[in-house]
Design an enzyme around this catalytic site. Structure first.
Site, PDB file in Angstrom:
ATOM      1  CD  GLU A   1       0.203  67.960 -29.464  1.00 57.33           C
ATOM      2  OE1 GLU A   1       0.188  66.708 -28.938  1.00 57.33           O
ATOM      3  OE2 GLU A   1      -0.998  68.823 -29.037  1.00 57.33           O
TER       4      GLU A   1
ATOM      5  CG  HIS B   1      -6.372  69.798 -32.938  1.00 55.64           C
ATOM      6  ND1 HIS B   1      -7.171  69.183 -34.047  1.00 55.64           N
ATOM      7  CD2 HIS B   1      -5.739  68.632 -32.467  1.00 55.64           C
ATOM      8  CE1 HIS B   1      -6.941  67.887 -34.078  1.00 55.64           C
ATOM      9  NE2 HIS B   1      -6.158  67.788 -33.212  1.00 55.64           N
TER      10      HIS B   1
ATOM     11  CD  GLU C   1      -9.356  70.707 -36.011  1.00 52.64           C
ATOM     12  OE1 GLU C   1      -9.615  69.189 -35.765  1.00 52.64           O
ATOM     13  OE2 GLU C   1      -8.417  71.112 -35.543  1.00 52.64           O
TER      14      GLU C   1
ATOM     15  CE  LYS D   1      25.085  63.373 -28.480  1.00 55.13           C
ATOM     16  NZ  LYS D   1      24.241  62.323 -28.034  1.00 55.13           N
TER      17      LYS D   1
ATOM     18  CD  GLN E   1       8.790  61.905 -27.921  1.00 54.92           C
ATOM     19  OE1 GLN E   1       8.990  62.722 -28.350  1.00 54.92           O
ATOM     20  NE2 GLN E   1       7.791  61.538 -27.040  1.00 54.92           N
TER      21      GLN E   1
ATOM     22  CB  THR F   1      21.297  60.932 -30.474  1.00 53.73           C
ATOM     23  OG1 THR F   1      21.494  62.096 -30.112  1.00 53.73           O
ATOM     24  CG2 THR F   1      22.364  60.496 -31.645  1.00 53.73           C
ATOM     25  N   GLY F   2      17.906  61.338 -29.828  1.00 60.31           N
ATOM     26  CA  GLY F   2      16.915  61.361 -28.839  1.00 60.31           C
ATOM     27  C   GLY F   2      16.101  60.096 -28.717  1.00 60.31           C
TER      28      GLY F   2
ATOM     29  CE1 TYR G   1      -2.166  59.036 -37.282  1.00 60.68           C
ATOM     30  CE2 TYR G   1      -2.775  58.901 -35.021  1.00 60.68           C
ATOM     31  CZ  TYR G   1      -1.955  59.327 -35.998  1.00 60.68           C
ATOM     32  OH  TYR G   1      -0.816  60.076 -35.575  1.00 60.68           O
TER      33      TYR G   1
END
Length: 685
Positions: A136, A292, A249, A82, A59, A56-57, A199
């Site tokens: 993160e 990162h 990486e 909830k 984001q 329900t947040g 992406y």
């Protein structure tokens, strides 16, 4: 299809030495229950029933709406305390109850970093088959504890943390925050440490008419729940995947393990699937974390060039920019005789032709390898004198080096291959590189250090007989400090002194996320001395920007969204004959204001003659970045030329804003053309 034939032998445990991984095929009758048995849970698709934790947040709500509209089978979610409905779907108070009533195959965890460890553990305890953690800044020691849990079970598979998630373009199943307009159902499987680079790889394979099958975000965390070898095991047995892309990486040894797996795969397969790869961080700054959390090198770990050499030796085609993956995979698929068009191929091709798969790379600058100069830090690195004070508080003999005695190296650190802590020991026979003979001795996070390993460590250190009795005290003192104060690296140099061991040098790195996310370790965080740090880097940090001034005479200021893309931009500029003055990551969700602030930071470097803005719009919108560039020009009274490359989400709108601005801006959509222009402008007298 994915079956019980997927497997991997992973040698773990308290014994010393490196971790060996190789492909193993086995039947159900010979299998042993372990975390490796959960690899097949990565194969998501239309059948996958998904729940969200933190449903329900704000984001999670926005993400769920997008994913449901795209076709993801979200069946409900969890919000503690909830019961009810949200978006017309059930909301339950616990994951266990959701597991019983909704029977999900996967959960996406959309909570803040300080709540994420508890949410992940709740999902593991409820035996959700696939757990995807996108947050993160989860503290390293929380993740060490979670991996210790994962090793004891065979039901739940973790993707992440600090990852964009996992997505099936064919099955229309997204668990994460990947930009949906880039994706097209097709034949290329992608596994990546970097979200933004993945992406752009997705967009490149889409423009090439190939599309994607399954894309797995390893994430840029120090300890990944799913790695390249796990992804390769899925792709090998997936009939929907014809070609494979890997994006790595600096940091860890996952790329070397992948190269070893690929070598074995190409030997055993009569028609292996073609593989292309990219590794970022060739020109990474020494002593820095490159955006990162996991983009730093621990003692004994390989650099980016070594990873590239191993991948190439395994038969992988390495490119130097993600925009080249489309043409690279098209060529490789054609040579292999496999399908070279996607399930929904549109016949689109790249706007610009790519002349080479990979240029011959210039040798990376040689960095000094003396003690303390090759170790990259995760922000909270304390002064040596303060580190020696901490050792003395532990009852360990520690003082400055007097010049007498042979120095040896002993450390406690994260073993990324083993997903556990470890002792790292080196006899340091090569004074120029104390890590040259470094050997790891892993131990379980929950069980603690096993003293039975002491004789092997002493032997590797080449200690005299009288000093061996002092080694357990030093090891136990370091391990105790490591665990209690949430370090990621405690590295010492010591000498033998009258039958005792005396520490004469210390390099201590602590996990700043433990303080920033949870306010733990405030006493350690108080040891930070900002007067020892670069003022420009500190100024950028206040606005959530990761800025690192690079050594040398670079004239090109770089402004990039995403840590992986920022690393790659520095590398690709070097391949094109240029030299970047800085690494700058605005963050995956850059705004017009952060772009303006980024310009301000870059302009403080008097070396900079041109600014190169390289944006791939995933979560970041191209038109918003373009407006940020215009804002900077107007308010900062820019005098330097600016080259802007915008691709991805709203790229057309962004390019139009730049082109019609009437300002001295140079807009491109092709990286090589943009880089060439930036280099030309930088070289003008």
């Amino acid at each position: 299809m994915i079956s019980a034939m997927i497997g991997r032998q992973l040698l773990r445990g308290p014994g010393p030495g490196s971790i060996s991984r190789k492909h193993v095929s086995f039947s159900a009758s010979t299998r042993h229950n372990s975390y490796e048995d959960t690899i097949s849970n990565l194969k998501i698709g239309k059948h996958t029933r998904v729940i969200f934790q933190g449903f329900t947040g704000r984001q999670a709500t926005a993400n769920a709406k997008e994913s449901i509209e795209w076709g993801t089978n979200i069946v409900g979610g969890v919000t503690p305390g909830k019961n009810g409905e949200h978006l017309g779907l059930p909301v339950l108070p616990t994951v266990r109850e959701a597991m019983e009533k909704l029977k999900p195959d996967a959960t996406g965890i959309y909570v803040a970093a300080h709540q994420a460890p508890g949410a992940i553990e709740e999902a593991i305890e409820a035996e959700v088959p696939l757990v995807v953690a996108v947050a993160e800044h989860i503290p390293i020691h929380d993740m060490l504890r979670i991996h210790s849990m994962l090793r004891t079970q065979s039901k739940s598979r973790l993707v992440g943390a600090n990852a964009p998630g996992i997505i099936s373009a064919i099955g229309k199943c997204r668990i994460g925050f990947q930009p949906l307009p880039c994706f097209m159902p097709g034949r290329v499987g992608i596994a990546a440490k970097s979200g933004t680079l993945s992406y752009e790889a997705v967009a490149s394979t889409t423009r090439a008419g190939l599309g994607q099958s399954l894309c797995i975000g390893m994430g840029g965390d120090v300890l990944a729940g799913t790695d390249f070898v796990d992804a390769l095991n899925i792709f090998e047995h997936d009939d929907e995947t014809e070609g494979i892309v890997l994006i790595g990486e600096i940091g860890g040894e996952a790329e070397l393990e992948a190269a070893e797996w690929i070598t074995d795969y190409r030997k055993r397969s009569p028609n292996p699937k073609p593989i292309s790869a990219l590794v970022g961080g060739i020109h990474a700054a020494p002593g820095k974390v490159m955006g990162h959390a996991g983009a730093f090198t621990l003692p004994g770990e390989s650099d980016a060039l070594t990873k590239i050499k191993h991948l190439e030796a395994a038969g992988v085609t390495v490119v130097n920019h993600p925009a080249k993956f489309g043409d690279a995979m098209k060529l490789l698929l054609g040579k292999s005789g496999r399908a070279s068009t996607g399930a929904a191929a549109s016949g689109l091709s790249e706007r610009r032709s790519i002349h080479t798969m990979r240029r011959v790379r210039s040798t990376a600058k040689a960095f000094a390898s003396s003690f303390g100069s090759t170790i990259q830090k995760r922000n909270l690195y304390i002064r040596e004198d303060l580190a020696l004070d901490l050792l003395r508080e532990q009852g360990i003999n520690a003082s400055e080096y007097s010049g007498k005695g042979r120095k040896r190296m002993l450390a406690v650190a994260v073993d990324r291959a083993n997903l556990s802590p470890c002792i790292i020991a080196s006899p340091a026979n090569n004074p120029g590189d104390p890590h040259a003979e470094a050997k790891k001795f892993a131990f379980d996070y929950q069980s603690g250090f096993d003293v039975s390993q002491v004789p092997a460590i002493a032997e590797h250190l080449q200690l005299g007989h009288s000093s061996k009795e002092s080694l357990p005290k030093l090891i136990n003192g370091l391990v105790d400090l490591y665990m209690k104060k949430e370090a990621f690296l405690l590295e010492t140099m010591f000498v033998e002194r009258l039958g005792d061991l005396k520490v004469v040098g210390a390099r201590f790195g602590f996990d700043d996320a433990a303080y920033r996310s949870t306010r733990r370790q405030s006493d350690i965080h108080a040891l930070r001395r900002i007067e020892d740090e670069d003022p420009q880097e500190l100024d950028a940090e206040k606005d959530g920007i990761v800025y690192i001034k690079l050594p040398g005479g670079g004239y090109i200021g770089t402004l990039v969204n995403g840590a992986g893309l920022a690393m790659n931009t520095v590398d690709a500029l070097a391949d094109a004959g240029g030299e970047a003055a800085n690494f700058l990551d605005t963050g995956g969700k850059a705004t017009s204001e952060t772009v303006k602030k980024s310009f301000e930071v870059i302009l403080q470097d008097k070396r900079v003659k041109v600014i190169f803005v390289n944006i791939f719009g995933g979560l970041t919108l191209g038109d918003m970045i373009a407006n940020g560039v215009l804002l900077a020009f107007k308010e900062l009274e820019m005098r330097l030329p600016v080259v802007v490359r915008i691709r991805g989400t709203n790229e057309g709108e962004g390019q139009k804003i730049i082109a019609e601005s009437g300002l001295p801006l140079h807009a491109y959509d092709d990286f090589e053309e943009a880089a060439a222009k930036a280099i030309e402008l930088a070289n003008k007298p």
